[in-house]
Design a protein around this motif. Structure first.
Motif, PDB file in Angstrom:
ATOM      1  N   PRO A   1       0.847  -1.217  -0.016  1.00 12.69           N
ATOM      2  CA  PRO A   1       0.036   0.045  -0.001  1.00 12.69           C
ATOM      3  C   PRO A   1       0.899   1.279  -0.093  1.00 12.69           C
ATOM      4  N   THR A   2       0.498   2.253  -0.811  1.00  9.03           N
ATOM      5  CA  THR A   2       1.036   3.536  -0.925  1.00  9.03           C
ATOM      6  C   THR A   2       0.140   4.502  -0.540  1.00  9.03           C
ATOM      7  N   VAL A   3       0.545   5.484   0.265  1.00  9.86           N
ATOM      8  CA  VAL A   3      -0.285   6.553   0.788  1.00  9.86           C
ATOM      9  C   VAL A   3       0.450   7.906   0.547  1.00  9.86           C
ATOM     10  N   TRP A   4      -0.264   8.962   0.027  1.00  6.59           N
ATOM     11  CA  TRP A   4       0.306  10.147  -0.013  1.00  6.59           C
ATOM     12  C   TRP A   4       0.034  10.998   1.268  1.00  6.59           C
TER      13      TRP A   4
ATOM     14  N   ASP B   1      -2.819   4.496  -3.482  1.00  6.45           N
ATOM     15  CA  ASP B   1      -4.067   3.646  -2.976  1.00  6.45           C
ATOM     16  C   ASP B   1      -4.858   4.710  -2.148  1.00  6.45           C
ATOM     17  N   MET B   2      -4.235   5.695  -1.499  1.00  4.38           N
ATOM     18  CA  MET B   2      -5.176   6.413  -0.609  1.00  4.38           C
ATOM     19  C   MET B   2      -4.186   8.053  -0.713  1.00  4.38           C
ATOM     20  N   VAL B   3      -4.845   8.949  -0.417  1.00  3.09           N
ATOM     21  CA  VAL B   3      -4.336  10.423   0.044  1.00  3.09           C
ATOM     22  C   VAL B   3      -4.658  10.898   1.105  1.00  3.09           C
ATOM     23  N   LEU B   4      -4.154  11.021   2.198  1.00  2.00           N
ATOM     24  CA  LEU B   4      -4.583  11.626   3.570  1.00  2.00           C
ATOM     25  C   LEU B   4      -4.290  13.171   3.423  1.00  2.00           C
TER      26      LEU B   4
ATOM     27  N   ALA C   1      -8.013  16.025  -8.770  1.00  6.86           N
ATOM     28  CA  ALA C   1      -7.576  15.104  -9.635  1.00  6.86           C
ATOM     29  C   ALA C   1      -7.738  13.578  -9.036  1.00  6.86           C
ATOM     30  N   TYR C   2      -7.557  13.387  -7.693  1.00  6.57           N
ATOM     31  CA  TYR C   2      -7.569  12.200  -6.858  1.00  6.57           C
ATOM     32  C   TYR C   2      -8.647  12.007  -5.895  1.00  6.57           C
ATOM     33  N   LYS C   3      -9.553  12.943  -6.060  1.00  7.67           N
ATOM     34  CA  LYS C   3     -10.692  13.020  -5.098  1.00  7.67           C
ATOM     35  C   LYS C   3     -11.445  11.726  -4.734  1.00  7.67           C
TER      36      LYS C   3
ATOM     37  N   THR D   1      -9.237  -0.058   6.647  1.00 12.16           N
ATOM     38  CA  THR D   1      -9.731  -0.506   5.410  1.00 12.16           C
ATOM     39  C   THR D   1      -8.770  -1.118   4.423  1.00 12.16           C
ATOM     40  N   LEU D   2      -7.312  -0.202   4.338  1.00  9.30           N
ATOM     41  CA  LEU D   2      -6.682  -0.447   3.358  1.00  9.30           C
ATOM     42  C   LEU D   2      -5.557  -1.603   3.415  1.00  9.30           C
ATOM     43  N   VAL D   3      -5.419  -1.872   4.761  1.00  2.73           N
ATOM     44  CA  VAL D   3      -4.714  -2.900   5.271  1.00  2.73           C
ATOM     45  C   VAL D   3      -5.061  -4.278   5.499  1.00  2.73           C
ATOM     46  N   ALA D   4      -6.378  -4.022   5.417  1.00  3.80           N
ATOM     47  CA  ALA D   4      -7.196  -5.476   5.813  1.00  3.80           C
ATOM     48  C   ALA D   4      -7.033  -6.443   5.009  1.00  3.80           C
TER      49      ALA D   4
END
Length: 191
Positions: A7-10, A111-114, A161-163, A188-191
Motif C-alpha cells: 500500500p502507498t499513501v500520500w 492507494d490513498m491520499v490523506l 484529480a485524486y478525489k 480498510t486499506l491494510v485489512a
C-alpha cells in the motif's frame, strides 16, 4: 523499478499541518516506511553535492524542486526499503498534479491520499514554534509565506484529480484525533 504491491499513501497538507506527526503514529502502528520528500531534499543538500547546492537555491526561494530530482530521490529510497516495509507513506508529495501523475507512472498508483486540512494561521503558528528548536532555514516568516502560497497554488488541483482516493482530515484538532480518523481509513486499506 521492481513491482510494488505494498500500500502507498500520500500524506498532503500545508507546511506545519502535522504530516510528520501523523506519519510517526502510522509507522508505529502499521510498520509503513515514512518517506518525507522534504527530508530527502534536505539530506541531499547536506551531502554538499552539486545537486544539493542547486536545491539550496530553490528551497530558499520557497519554490518547487524539479519533479525529475524528486522522482530520482523517491525511487532510490523506495527501492532500498521495499523488501522490509509493510507500505509507504509519501509525506509532502506530490506538490503538484503533474508530480502525482509521474509518480503513478514511474512507481505505482497511489492507494490513498490523506489530506490534513488546516488554516494558514495555525500552520504559521506551528512553524514559528518549530523554528525555535528546528534549526531549519525555511522556518522563517518570509519563506513560510512563500511556502504557503506555493502550497495553495498547487494543492487544489491534486485534491481534485485524486478525489476518489482523498480522505480529508481536519488538522485543527489534536494529533490523537487526527490519527484516530486516519486509522479508520488505513484499517480498510491494510485489512
Amino acid at each position: 523499478m521492481c513491482e510494488i504491491t505494498l500500500p502507498t499513501v500520500w500524506i498532503l497538507g500545508g507546511p506545519g499541518s502535522g504530516k510528520g506527526t501523523l506519519c510517526d503514529k502510522i509507522v508505529a502502528k502499521y510498520g509503513f516506511t515514512h518517506i518525507s520528500t522534504g527530508d530527502l531534499l534536505r539530506d541531499e543538500v547536506n551531502t554538499g553535492s552539486e545537486r544539493g547546492q542547486e536545491l539550496v537555491k530553490i528551497m530558499k526561494e520557497g519554490a518547487l524542486v524539479p519533479t525529475s530530482v524528486v522522482m530520482e530521490l523517491l525511487n532510490e529510497k523506495i527501492k532500498s526499503k521495499v523488501a522490509t516495509s509493510k507500505g509507504f507513506l509519501i509525506d509532502g508529495y506530490p506538490r503538484e498534479k503533474k508530480q502525482g501523475e509521474e509518480f503513478e507512472t514511474a512507481i505505482k498508483p497511489v492507494d490513498m491520499v490523506l489530506y490534513l486540512e488546516s488554516k494558514d494561521e495555525t500552520m504559521v503558528e506551528r512553524l514559528l514554534k518549530r523554528a525555535e528548536t528546528s534549526g531549519r532555514s525555511d522556518d522563517n516568516m518570509e519563506t513560510i509565506k512563500k511556502r504557503l502560497q506555493t502550497f495553495h497554488d498547487n494543492n487544489d488541483p491534486i485534491i481534485e484529480a485524486y478525489k476518489s482516493k482523498v480522505v480529508i482530515i481536519s488538522a485543527e484538532q489534536s494529533a490523537e484525533a487526527v490519527f484516530a480518523e486516519a486509522e479508520k481509513k488505513l484499517d480498510t486499506l491494510v485489512a
